[in-house]
Design a protein around this motif. Structure first.
Motif, PDB file in Angstrom:
ATOM      1  N   SER A 103       9.309  29.407 -21.906  1.00 33.99           N
ATOM      2  CA  SER A 103      10.361  28.415 -21.698  1.00 33.99           C
ATOM      3  C   SER A 103      10.189  27.762 -20.333  1.00 33.99           C
ATOM      4  CB  SER A 103      11.735  29.079 -21.778  1.00 33.99           C
ATOM      5  OG  SER A 103      11.958  29.542 -23.082  1.00 33.99           O
ATOM      6  N   MET A 104      10.434  26.463 -20.271  1.00 41.79           N
ATOM      7  CA  MET A 104      10.324  25.717 -19.018  1.00 41.79           C
ATOM      8  C   MET A 104      11.100  24.412 -19.152  1.00 41.79           C
ATOM      9  SD  MET A 104       6.335  24.608 -19.173  1.00 41.79           S
ATOM     10  CE  MET A 104       5.883  23.069 -19.949  1.00 41.79           C
ATOM     11  N   GLU A 105      11.215  23.682 -18.061  1.00 40.54           N
ATOM     12  CA  GLU A 105      11.943  22.419 -18.072  1.00 40.54           C
ATOM     13  C   GLU A 105      11.214  21.390 -18.942  1.00 40.54           C
ATOM     14  OE1 GLU A 105      14.939  21.800 -16.605  1.00 40.54           O
ATOM     15  OE2 GLU A 105      14.909  23.959 -16.203  1.00 40.54           O
ATOM     16  N   MET A 106      11.957  20.644 -19.727  1.00 39.58           N
ATOM     17  CA  MET A 106      11.374  19.698 -20.679  1.00 39.58           C
ATOM     18  C   MET A 106      10.539  18.601 -20.026  1.00 39.58           C
ATOM     19  SD  MET A 106      11.970  20.650 -23.754  1.00 39.58           S
ATOM     20  CE  MET A 106      11.736  19.214 -24.776  1.00 39.58           C
ATOM     21  N   ASP A 107      10.888  18.148 -18.843  1.00 36.92           N
ATOM     22  CA  ASP A 107      10.156  17.033 -18.239  1.00 36.92           C
ATOM     23  C   ASP A 107       8.722  17.387 -17.861  1.00 36.92           C
ATOM     24  OD1 ASP A 107      10.906  18.687 -16.128  1.00 36.92           O
ATOM     25  OD2 ASP A 107      11.559  17.041 -14.831  1.00 36.92           O
ATOM     26  N   ARG A 108       8.378  18.651 -17.814  1.00 34.35           N
ATOM     27  CA  ARG A 108       7.022  19.060 -17.480  1.00 34.35           C
ATOM     28  C   ARG A 108       6.053  18.816 -18.636  1.00 34.35           C
ATOM     29  NH1 ARG A 108       7.760  24.870 -15.152  1.00 34.35           N
ATOM     30  NH2 ARG A 108       5.546  24.693 -14.669  1.00 34.35           N
TER      31      ARG A 108
END
Length: 126
Positions: A103-108
């Motif tokens: 899981s990570m921030e969508m903008d990446r």
């Protein structure tokens, strides 16, 4: 077995690591006929059904033409959301990469897809 040139494998892995860091789980190269896992994080099991994944991700080759000339613009990449992470598919010409991440921030994902597409466009899969 079809796979990118060795220096392109290093470039693809470096681009993915730069864009998403330690969240990178795996990196898999594919064409219409072949699939090759280029990287798998050491804490993960090698039990994934790459052929099954490839069958699904190859639909992206058809998506490129299906979405051509729409008001949305050119197809760029696909992100699939799962309970424990994401799968990002990037296709350029007749070959592609899918990357799995924690899981990570969508903008990446946009940064990841842009870097990988640039490298894929730079070599011929034949």
């Amino acid at each position: 077995m079809t796979h990118p040139p060795d220096d392109s494998v290093d470039e693809l892995l470096s681009a993915a690591r730069t864009a998403i860091g330690d969240e990178l789980r795996s990196l898999t190269y594919f064409t219409e006929d072949e699939v090759t896992q280029l990287y798998l994080r050491s804490d993960l099991s090698r039990t994934a059904d790459l052929v099954g994944f490839a069958e699904n991700e190859r639909q992206g080759f058809r998506s490129q033409s299906l979405y051509a000339d729409t008001q949305l613009g050119d197809y760029q990449f696909t992100v699939r959301v799962f309970e424990n992470g994401y799968l990002t598919r990037v296709i350029a010409n007749d070959h592609g990469i899918w990357v799995t991440t924690d899981s990570m921030e969508m903008d990446r994902f946009e940064e990841l897809a842009s870097a990988l597409a640039s490298i894929l466009r730079s070599f011929d899969p034949a």
